[in-house]
Write a protein that holds these residues in place. Structure first.
Motif, PDB file in Angstrom:
ATOM      1  N   LEU A 197       0.860  -1.170   0.000  1.00 24.16           N
ATOM      2  CA  LEU A 197       0.000   0.000   0.000  1.00 24.16           C
ATOM      3  C   LEU A 197       0.904   1.229   0.000  1.00 24.16           C
ATOM      4  O   LEU A 197       1.912   1.270   0.702  1.00 24.16           O
ATOM      5  N   ALA A 198       0.559   2.237  -0.779  1.00 18.07           N
ATOM      6  CA  ALA A 198       1.449   3.381  -0.965  1.00 18.07           C
ATOM      7  C   ALA A 198       1.657   4.182   0.308  1.00 18.07           C
ATOM      8  O   ALA A 198       2.741   4.696   0.568  1.00 18.07           O
ATOM      9  N   GLY A 199       0.603   4.292   1.143  1.00 19.02           N
ATOM     10  CA  GLY A 199       0.704   5.113   2.341  1.00 19.02           C
ATOM     11  C   GLY A 199       0.750   6.587   1.988  1.00 19.02           C
ATOM     12  O   GLY A 199       0.742   6.968   0.813  1.00 19.02           O
ATOM     13  N   PRO A 200       0.789   7.453   2.985  1.00 16.89           N
ATOM     14  CA  PRO A 200       0.833   8.897   2.725  1.00 16.89           C
ATOM     15  C   PRO A 200       2.145   9.286   2.056  1.00 16.89           C
ATOM     16  O   PRO A 200       3.209   8.863   2.477  1.00 16.89           O
ATOM     17  N   LYS A 201       2.052  10.083   0.998  1.00 21.10           N
ATOM     18  CA  LYS A 201       3.238  10.513   0.264  1.00 21.10           C
ATOM     19  C   LYS A 201       3.720  11.856   0.804  1.00 21.10           C
ATOM     20  O   LYS A 201       3.233  12.900   0.390  1.00 21.10           O
ATOM     21  N   ASP A 427      -6.868   7.394   1.572  1.00 20.26           N
ATOM     22  CA  ASP A 427      -8.023   7.076   0.720  1.00 20.26           C
ATOM     23  C   ASP A 427      -7.587   6.203  -0.455  1.00 20.26           C
ATOM     24  O   ASP A 427      -8.310   5.284  -0.861  1.00 20.26           O
ATOM     25  N   LYS A 428      -6.409   6.485  -0.999  1.00 16.76           N
ATOM     26  CA  LYS A 428      -5.897   5.663  -2.104  1.00 16.76           C
ATOM     27  C   LYS A 428      -5.668   4.223  -1.652  1.00 16.76           C
ATOM     28  O   LYS A 428      -5.984   3.271  -2.372  1.00 16.76           O
ATOM     29  N   ASP A 429      -5.111   4.058  -0.449  1.00 22.08           N
ATOM     30  CA  ASP A 429      -4.891   2.708   0.086  1.00 22.08           C
ATOM     31  C   ASP A 429      -6.205   1.934   0.162  1.00 22.08           C
ATOM     32  O   ASP A 429      -6.282   0.756  -0.205  1.00 22.08           O
ATOM     33  N   LYS A 430      -7.237   2.612   0.648  1.00 26.97           N
ATOM     34  CA  LYS A 430      -8.548   1.958   0.773  1.00 26.97           C
ATOM     35  C   LYS A 430      -9.123   1.607  -0.596  1.00 26.97           C
ATOM     36  O   LYS A 430      -9.789   0.582  -0.753  1.00 26.97           O
ATOM     37  N   ASP A 431      -8.853   2.452  -1.588  1.00 29.11           N
ATOM     38  CA  ASP A 431      -9.306   2.157  -2.948  1.00 29.11           C
ATOM     39  C   ASP A 431      -8.544   0.978  -3.541  1.00 29.11           C
ATOM     40  O   ASP A 431      -9.100   0.196  -4.331  1.00 29.11           O
ATOM     41  N   ASP A 432      -7.265   0.847  -3.176  1.00 29.72           N
ATOM     42  CA  ASP A 432      -6.424  -0.223  -3.733  1.00 29.72           C
ATOM     43  C   ASP A 432      -6.640  -1.567  -3.040  1.00 29.72           C
ATOM     44  O   ASP A 432      -6.350  -2.622  -3.625  1.00 29.72           O
ATOM     45  N   LEU A 433      -7.120  -1.537  -1.807  1.00 26.98           N
ATOM     46  CA  LEU A 433      -7.233  -2.773  -1.018  1.00 26.98           C
ATOM     47  C   LEU A 433      -8.082  -3.868  -1.677  1.00 26.98           C
ATOM     48  O   LEU A 433      -7.713  -5.049  -1.606  1.00 26.98           O
ATOM     49  N   PRO A 434      -9.228  -3.563  -2.322  1.00 24.33           N
ATOM     50  CA  PRO A 434      -9.991  -4.639  -2.970  1.00 24.33           C
ATOM     51  C   PRO A 434      -9.165  -5.405  -3.997  1.00 24.33           C
ATOM     52  O   PRO A 434      -9.244  -6.636  -4.065  1.00 24.33           O
ATOM     53  N   VAL A 454      -2.976  -0.486  12.892  1.00 25.33           N
ATOM     54  CA  VAL A 454      -3.170  -1.908  12.607  1.00 25.33           C
ATOM     55  C   VAL A 454      -4.654  -2.259  12.702  1.00 25.33           C
ATOM     56  O   VAL A 454      -5.203  -2.974  11.854  1.00 25.33           O
ATOM     57  N   GLU A 455      -5.316  -1.740  13.715  1.00 29.18           N
ATOM     58  CA  GLU A 455      -6.742  -2.006  13.889  1.00 29.18           C
ATOM     59  C   GLU A 455      -7.559  -1.450  12.724  1.00 29.18           C
ATOM     60  O   GLU A 455      -8.543  -2.051  12.286  1.00 29.18           O
ATOM     61  N   GLU A 456      -7.134  -0.298  12.197  1.00 26.88           N
ATOM     62  CA  GLU A 456      -7.829   0.286  11.047  1.00 26.88           C
ATOM     63  C   GLU A 456      -7.695  -0.618   9.818  1.00 26.88           C
ATOM     64  O   GLU A 456      -8.652  -0.812   9.062  1.00 26.88           O
ATOM     65  N   LEU A 457      -6.488  -1.184   9.622  1.00 27.93           N
ATOM     66  CA  LEU A 457      -6.300  -2.123   8.508  1.00 27.93           C
ATOM     67  C   LEU A 457      -7.189  -3.347   8.686  1.00 27.93           C
ATOM     68  O   LEU A 457      -7.807  -3.814   7.725  1.00 27.93           O
ATOM     69  N   PHE A 458      -7.272  -3.871   9.905  1.00 27.50           N
ATOM     70  CA  PHE A 458      -8.146  -5.017  10.185  1.00 27.50           C
ATOM     71  C   PHE A 458      -9.590  -4.699   9.797  1.00 27.50           C
ATOM     72  O   PHE A 458     -10.300  -5.535   9.210  1.00 27.50           O
ATOM     73  N   GLU A 460     -10.740  -2.554   7.585  1.00 24.34           N
ATOM     74  CA  GLU A 460     -10.906  -2.499   6.126  1.00 24.34           C
ATOM     75  C   GLU A 460     -10.838  -3.897   5.511  1.00 24.34           C
ATOM     76  O   GLU A 460     -11.600  -4.213   4.594  1.00 24.34           O
ATOM     77  N   LEU A 461      -9.938  -4.745   6.012  1.00 24.65           N
ATOM     78  CA  LEU A 461      -9.859  -6.119   5.503  1.00 24.65           C
ATOM     79  C   LEU A 461     -11.106  -6.907   5.861  1.00 24.65           C
ATOM     80  O   LEU A 461     -11.567  -7.760   5.090  1.00 24.65           O
ATOM     81  N   GLY A 462     -11.677  -6.616   7.041  1.00 24.75           N
ATOM     82  CA  GLY A 462     -12.916  -7.267   7.448  1.00 24.75           C
ATOM     83  C   GLY A 462     -14.056  -6.948   6.498  1.00 24.75           C
ATOM     84  O   GLY A 462     -14.878  -7.818   6.168  1.00 24.75           O
ATOM     85  N   LYS A 463     -14.128  -5.706   6.051  1.00 21.18           N
ATOM     86  CA  LYS A 463     -15.170  -5.304   5.101  1.00 21.18           C
ATOM     87  C   LYS A 463     -15.066  -6.080   3.793  1.00 21.18           C
ATOM     88  O   LYS A 463     -16.070  -6.301   3.106  1.00 21.18           O
ATOM     89  N   LEU A 464     -13.844  -6.480   3.453  1.00 27.88           N
ATOM     90  CA  LEU A 464     -13.603  -7.209   2.204  1.00 27.88           C
ATOM     91  C   LEU A 464     -13.609  -8.721   2.410  1.00 27.88           C
ATOM     92  O   LEU A 464     -13.315  -9.477   1.472  1.00 27.88           O
ATOM     93  N   ASP A 465     -13.919  -9.147   3.631  1.00 29.72           N
ATOM     94  CA  ASP A 465     -13.892 -10.570   3.985  1.00 29.72           C
ATOM     95  C   ASP A 465     -12.506 -11.165   3.690  1.00 29.72           C
ATOM     96  O   ASP A 465     -12.385 -12.305   3.239  1.00 29.72           O
ATOM     97  N   ALA A 466     -11.465 -10.360   3.946  1.00 30.93           N
ATOM     98  CA  ALA A 466     -10.093 -10.788   3.648  1.00 30.93           C
ATOM     99  C   ALA A 466      -9.241 -10.954   4.895  1.00 30.93           C
ATOM    100  O   ALA A 466      -8.067 -11.302   4.803  1.00 30.93           O
ATOM    101  N   LEU A 467      -9.818 -10.695   6.084  1.00 33.76           N
ATOM    102  CA  LEU A 467      -9.068 -10.853   7.318  1.00 33.76           C
ATOM    103  C   LEU A 467      -8.757 -12.334   7.523  1.00 33.76           C
ATOM    104  O   LEU A 467      -9.637 -13.186   7.418  1.00 33.76           O
ATOM    105  N   ASN A 468      -7.491 -12.635   7.779  1.00 33.15           N
ATOM    106  CA  ASN A 468      -6.993 -14.005   7.931  1.00 33.15           C
ATOM    107  C   ASN A 468      -6.896 -14.769   6.610  1.00 33.15           C
ATOM    108  O   ASN A 468      -6.485 -15.921   6.588  1.00 33.15           O
TER     109      ASN A 468
END
Length: 607
Positions: A197-201, A427-434, A454-458, A460-468
């Motif tokens: 993920l690009a993270g803040p530039k 916002d870009k990271d969240k767009d790229d995560l799917p 870390v909890e924020e990433l969890f 977002e991954l939970g929303k995509l059913d990608a956690l674990n």
């Protein structure tokens, strides 16, 4: 040897005190340990033990253990309680012919190594034959279109392919991943796909481009006599990546040229020049230039031979400009995306216009303040903020080269002592995560600073059913992330599987070059305590990858990377040479080092 029983008992008591303190820390953290994944229950417990151990200065204990010929606990990070109990067991045996029954530690030394081995295999895939440490390789854009290059990467030893979301886009990423998987299948390899993920530039913005001109200069001797003319190569089109001696000229017009033709032009300085055709091939025409010439977009070439019409030079990329900064200069950073410009001076050297560049990250301007330290371009330029407002701040340059240091666009800006309040997910990271969740095996999480990130990433991954389903590598690249490392690891250990990337470049800038050696060692130790695999990153064999020849210090660095579980190489023209050499180094050194432990095979002489 005469045994001083009182000294032995004193040492036993000291170690026992440390053990009791560790047990208290474990009890205090029982709820945190309970929240971790079943994969990491014992690892989390050992991490708490290690953190508690490091709250003591155990150097006096280590020196006494050494005097008895016992382990100094310097390799105890992965199995703290077992090492302490073993030490006490041996010491007790020196006092009593029938030592007390050894207490079980809950995690033996052998099992701690198995934990790390298993976690590494799940995160980074199978190891290559003959070496424990994996190789991760950053994929260039070319990997989307050059299958042979990717095939050779896998063949030469690449275990993980890294795709950086800061560059290109989904169309290119997908082509890269398809080529990696195709090559892995063809070679019977298992190559993991990791995506950053690009993270803040936090980087310098665009700088006002220079003119669309190319300079051609012949090689001269000390007297100015031409030794070798400049070579000008006519091609269909040029871009930023084209060779600097190319000019875009229409193909149909080029077909009318013959060797020996002379072309007249008036360059951008109104100097009359002659170019002579010396070689013609299907896609290129070569010309010699005997006088320095500045040729730009729209420059007109006039053939001397009758029957040939004049031709205009096609579109040439603008010259990339930079800003020269000297000690004591005042440099302005703008929130708005205003094209950067160097300072302007009058004939007497008085400043007419201040040098400036943009950095469009709103959070910065809310949090920086006067006297905050600022570093540019991996610390090459250092300054201190003099004034700050909602739309800009001004930096007084404190360190640069004697004649000044040039700062280009897209160079990093670091605020090592400032809490910028920036979340690890943009916002870009969240767009790229799917896309990442669908195509990658591992997500590399940039700019993680706290357990909340870390909890924020969890979430977002939970929303995509990608956690674990998607493994995670945490990039430790800031002073704050290092200081919060224990909490970050314990939070990440709620899922499976987790790794850490030591982003040594940014860490060195953030924490100071004099500290980076100790800091990377501390990160390795804490991760080993948590049985979390580590990726050794930043500039490994970079001279070889980019220029074709490694430096001696790079070879030493590559051998030091055996302390990690994976080494990351960045892209470069000679990347396959770098992969091949690193594969050989890691395999060759495997006999001499196992993780942190030196091994001693029979000495061999080179013939």
């Amino acid at each position: 040897m005469k045994i001083k029983k009182d000294k032995i008992q004193e040492l036993i008591d000291q170690i026992t005190d440390v053990i009791e303190n560790i047990k208290q820390e474990e009890t205090a953290h029982k709820n945190i340990i309970k929240e971790t994944s079943g994969t990491y229950k014992k690892s989390a417990r050992n991490l708490i033990h290690y953190d508690a151990l490091r709250k003591h200065d155990i150097r006096p204990i280590q020196k006494k253990l050494k005097n008895f010929g016992l382990s100094r606990l310097s390799r105890a990070d992965g199995h703290v309680m077992a090492s302490l109990l073993n030490a006490n067991y041996v010491l007790n045996s020196l006092l009593d012919d029938r030592p007390k029954k050894q207490i079980k530690s809950g995690l033996s030394i052998k099992n701690s190594k198995r934990h790390l081995t298993r976690h590494t295999k799940e995160l980074l895939g199978f190891r290559s034959k003959g070496r424990r440490v994996r190789i991760m390789v950053t994929q260039p854009t070319e990997a989307a279109y050059n299958y042979e290059m990717v095939f050779n990467m896998v063949k030469n030893g690449m275990n993980c392919a890294r795709v950086n979301c800061a560059h290109d886009g989904p169309e290119v990423w997908e082509k890269i991943i398809k080529n990696v998987k195709k090559a892995a299948k063809a070679l019977g390899k298992n190559v993991k796909i990791t995506m950053d993920l690009a993270g803040p530039k936090i980087r310098t913005g665009a700088i006002k481009p220079g003119p669309k001109i190319r300079k051609f200069s012949p090689e001269r001797d000390e007297s100015g006599v031409v030794l070798k003319p400049a070579l000008v190569v006519m091609v269909d089109a040029v871009n930023e990546e084209s060779e600097p001696n190319t000019l875009p000229i229409d193909l149909e017009w080029r077909k009318g040229l013959v060797v020996g033709d002379r072309l007249k032009l008036v360059d951008t300085r109104n100097k009359e020049r002659i170019l002579k055709v010396v070689h013609i091939q299907e896609d290129q025409v070569w010309l010699n230039c005997y006088d320095t010439s500045y040729i730009g977009t729209g420059s007109v070439l006039n053939p001397e031979r009758a029957g040939l019409e004049p031709i205009e030079v096609g579109e040439i990329p603008a010259i990339e400009r930079s800003i020269l900064l000297r000690v004591d200069d005042l440099f302005r950073i703008n929130r708005d995306e205003i094209l950067g410009e160097p300072a302007e001076f009058d004939e007497d050297g008085n400043i007419l216009k201040q040098a400036h560049v943009s950095c469009p990250v709103p959070e910065i301007y809310k949090n920086v303040k006067p006297n905050d330290k600022v570093l540019f371009d991996d610390g090459k330029i250092e300054g201190i903020i003099e004034t700050a407002s909602e739309d800009h701040f001004e930096v007084r340059i404190l360190r640069a080269k004697e004649l000044g240091t040039r700062l280009k666009a897209e160079k990093g800006i670091n605020f090592p002592f400032t809490d910028l309040g920036i979340s690890g997910l943009t916002d870009k990271d969240k767009d790229d995560l799917p896309f990442v969740a669908e195509h990658a095996d591992v997500v590399n999480f940039s700019f993680v600073n706290s357990k909340q990130d870390v909890e924020e990433l969890f979430t977002e991954l939970g929303k995509l059913d990608a956690l674990n389903k998607l493994s995670i590598i945490l990039k430790i690249e800031t002073r704050k992330s290092f200081n919060n490392l224990k909490e970050i690891l314990l939070t990440a250990m709620r899922v499976k599987y987790v790794g850490v990337m030591i982003a040594r470049g940014d860490l060195a800038v953030e924490t100071g070059w004099s500290h980076i050696g100790r800091i990377q060692k501390e990160i390795l130790s804490f991760c080993n305590a948590a049985h979390i695999p580590v990726v050794w990153a930043t500039q490994v064999l970079e001279s070889l990858a980019k220029k074709g020849l490694p430096s001696r210090s790079e070879i030493t660095d590559a051998t030091t990377s055996l302390k990690a579980e994976c080494v990351m190489l960045n892209k470069g023209l000679y990347i396959n040479d770098a992969i091949s050499l690193l594969n050989n180094i890691l395999g060759d050194m495997e006999n001499f080092a196992e993780k942190n432990e030196e091994m001693m095979p029979q000495l061999e002489h080179f013939l």
